[in-house]
Scaffold this motif. Structure first.
Motif, PDB file in Angstrom:
ATOM      1  N   PRO A  46       0.819  -1.216   0.000  1.00 14.95           N
ATOM      2  CA  PRO A  46       0.000   0.000   0.000  1.00 14.95           C
ATOM      3  C   PRO A  46       0.854   1.267   0.000  1.00 14.95           C
ATOM      4  O   PRO A  46       1.811   1.375   0.767  1.00 14.95           O
ATOM      5  CB  PRO A  46      -0.808  -0.105   1.292  1.00 14.95           C
ATOM      6  N   HIS A  47       0.486   2.204  -0.863  1.00 15.70           N
ATOM      7  CA  HIS A  47       1.211   3.475  -0.924  1.00 15.70           C
ATOM      8  C   HIS A  47       0.346   4.545  -1.565  1.00 15.70           C
ATOM      9  O   HIS A  47      -0.698   4.261  -2.143  1.00 15.70           O
ATOM     10  CB  HIS A  47       2.532   3.319  -1.682  1.00 15.70           C
ATOM     11  N   CYS A  48       0.812   5.769  -1.437  1.00 15.31           N
ATOM     12  CA  CYS A  48       0.168   6.895  -2.089  1.00 15.31           C
ATOM     13  C   CYS A  48       1.249   7.827  -2.611  1.00 15.31           C
ATOM     14  O   CYS A  48       2.361   7.853  -2.108  1.00 15.31           O
ATOM     15  CB  CYS A  48      -0.765   7.636  -1.127  1.00 15.31           C
ATOM     16  N   ALA A  49       0.895   8.566  -3.644  1.00 15.74           N
ATOM     17  CA  ALA A  49       1.792   9.582  -4.190  1.00 15.74           C
ATOM     18  C   ALA A  49       1.315  10.933  -3.660  1.00 15.74           C
ATOM     19  O   ALA A  49       0.121  11.241  -3.708  1.00 15.74           O
ATOM     20  CB  ALA A  49       1.759   9.572  -5.715  1.00 15.74           C
ATOM     21  N   ILE A  50       2.256  11.712  -3.117  1.00 15.86           N
ATOM     22  CA  ILE A  50       1.926  13.034  -2.601  1.00 15.86           C
ATOM     23  C   ILE A  50       2.892  14.065  -3.160  1.00 15.86           C
ATOM     24  O   ILE A  50       4.011  13.737  -3.545  1.00 15.86           O
ATOM     25  CB  ILE A  50       1.946  13.080  -1.052  1.00 15.86           C
ATOM     26  N   LYS A  51       2.448  15.294  -3.177  1.00 11.96           N
ATOM     27  CA  LYS A  51       3.269  16.397  -3.679  1.00 11.96           C
ATOM     28  C   LYS A  51       3.944  17.087  -2.507  1.00 11.96           C
ATOM     29  O   LYS A  51       3.305  17.411  -1.499  1.00 11.96           O
ATOM     30  CB  LYS A  51       2.395  17.400  -4.435  1.00 11.96           C
ATOM     31  N   LEU A  52       5.250  17.296  -2.634  1.00  2.61           N
ATOM     32  CA  LEU A  52       6.033  17.998  -1.615  1.00  2.61           C
ATOM     33  C   LEU A  52       6.953  18.993  -2.312  1.00  2.61           C
ATOM     34  O   LEU A  52       7.280  18.817  -3.484  1.00  2.61           O
ATOM     35  CB  LEU A  52       6.892  17.010  -0.806  1.00  2.61           C
ATOM     36  N   VAL A  53       7.382  20.021  -1.581  1.00  8.20           N
ATOM     37  CA  VAL A  53       8.392  20.898  -2.172  1.00  8.20           C
ATOM     38  C   VAL A  53       9.637  20.035  -2.409  1.00  8.20           C
ATOM     39  O   VAL A  53       9.888  19.090  -1.655  1.00  8.20           O
ATOM     40  CB  VAL A  53       8.698  22.137  -1.292  1.00  8.20           C
ATOM     41  N   PRO A  54      10.399  20.306  -3.462  1.00  7.47           N
ATOM     42  CA  PRO A  54      11.522  19.435  -3.812  1.00  7.47           C
ATOM     43  C   PRO A  54      12.489  19.138  -2.653  1.00  7.47           C
ATOM     44  O   PRO A  54      12.886  17.985  -2.466  1.00  7.47           O
ATOM     45  CB  PRO A  54      12.226  20.195  -4.941  1.00  7.47           C
ATOM     46  N   GLU A  55      12.821  20.144  -1.876  1.00 12.78           N
ATOM     47  CA  GLU A  55      13.771  19.936  -0.785  1.00 12.78           C
ATOM     48  C   GLU A  55      13.205  18.994   0.279  1.00 12.78           C
ATOM     49  O   GLU A  55      13.920  18.152   0.829  1.00 12.78           O
ATOM     50  CB  GLU A  55      14.142  21.277  -0.123  1.00 12.78           C
ATOM     51  N   ARG A  56      11.919  19.126   0.562  1.00 13.18           N
ATOM     52  CA  ARG A  56      11.273  18.263   1.555  1.00 13.18           C
ATOM     53  C   ARG A  56      11.203  16.824   1.041  1.00 13.18           C
ATOM     54  O   ARG A  56      11.453  15.874   1.785  1.00 13.18           O
ATOM     55  CB  ARG A  56       9.883  18.797   1.887  1.00 13.18           C
ATOM     56  N   GLY A  57      10.871  16.664  -0.230  1.00  9.45           N
ATOM     57  CA  GLY A  57      10.843  15.324  -0.818  1.00  9.45           C
ATOM     58  C   GLY A  57      12.199  14.655  -0.743  1.00  9.45           C
ATOM     59  O   GLY A  57      12.306  13.482  -0.362  1.00  9.45           O
ATOM     60  N   ARG A  96      -0.863  16.366   5.130  1.00  7.47           N
ATOM     61  CA  ARG A  96      -1.260  17.758   5.365  1.00  7.47           C
ATOM     62  C   ARG A  96      -0.339  18.706   4.584  1.00  7.47           C
ATOM     63  O   ARG A  96      -0.796  19.684   4.003  1.00  7.47           O
ATOM     64  CB  ARG A  96      -1.232  18.052   6.864  1.00  7.47           C
ATOM     65  N   GLU A  97       0.961  18.406   4.564  1.00  4.43           N
ATOM     66  CA  GLU A  97       1.901  19.235   3.797  1.00  4.43           C
ATOM     67  C   GLU A  97       1.533  19.250   2.318  1.00  4.43           C
ATOM     68  O   GLU A  97       1.589  20.301   1.671  1.00  4.43           O
ATOM     69  CB  GLU A  97       3.332  18.701   3.936  1.00  4.43           C
ATOM     70  N   SER A  98       1.177  18.100   1.781  1.00  2.50           N
ATOM     71  CA  SER A  98       0.818  18.020   0.371  1.00  2.50           C
ATOM     72  C   SER A  98      -0.422  18.861   0.092  1.00  2.50           C
ATOM     73  O   SER A  98      -0.448  19.646  -0.866  1.00  2.50           O
ATOM     74  CB  SER A  98       0.578  16.560  -0.016  1.00  2.50           C
ATOM     75  N   TYR A  99      -1.434  18.718   0.919  1.00  2.00           N
ATOM     76  CA  TYR A  99      -2.665  19.505   0.778  1.00  2.00           C
ATOM     77  C   TYR A  99      -2.354  21.003   0.843  1.00  2.00           C
ATOM     78  O   TYR A  99      -2.792  21.777  -0.004  1.00  2.00           O
ATOM     79  CB  TYR A  99      -3.637  19.097   1.888  1.00  2.00           C
TER      80      TYR A  99
END
Length: 121
Positions: A46-57, A96-99
């Motif tokens: 199980p996994h999900c793809a989320i959006k993060l700022v590049p440095e955080r990712g 929450r960060e992604s949202y």
């Protein structure tokens, strides 16, 4: 966290919608039509793809083997999170960060609708 807990958690964010534009194997979660998470319904783990700022990712990938560059997404911004291998608190923080990242890129007039929620974070 399990898949249902992930779903319930993100649907509690104001304005969140879910749909399946890419087929039966994933559910997409959006704020004002913009994707902030793609929850996989298939695969070995199980996994999900989320959006993060590049440095955080990059930081998360370096710290946790359960965070990897997202498959079929722009790897600069998107990370796959194998949420069952991570602490629930960290998973919630990342969701929450992604949202909030996607919300922050919306026009000011649209963001104003979510001001109360943003102040509680």
């Amino acid at each position: 966290m399990n898949i249902e807990e992930i779903r319930e958690y993100v649907l509690a964010f104001p304005g969140t919608t879910e749909d399946m534009p890419f087929g039966d194997d994933c559910v997409v979660y959006r704020i004002e039509g913009k994707i902030f998470m793609c929850l996989s319904l298939t695969g070995e783990e199980p996994h999900c793809a989320i959006k993060l700022v590049p440095e955080r990712g990059e930081e998360m990938r370096a710290l946790y083997a359960a965070v990897t560059p997202a498959w079929h997404w722009n790897k600069k911004y998107w990370s796959d999170v194998y949420y069952e291998r991570l602490d629930d608190t960290l998973v919630c923080d990342l969701l929450r960060e992604s949202y909030m990242l996607v919300l922050s890129a919306l026009p000011k007039s649209v963001k104003a609708k979510y001001q109360d929620f943003c102040q509680t974070l």
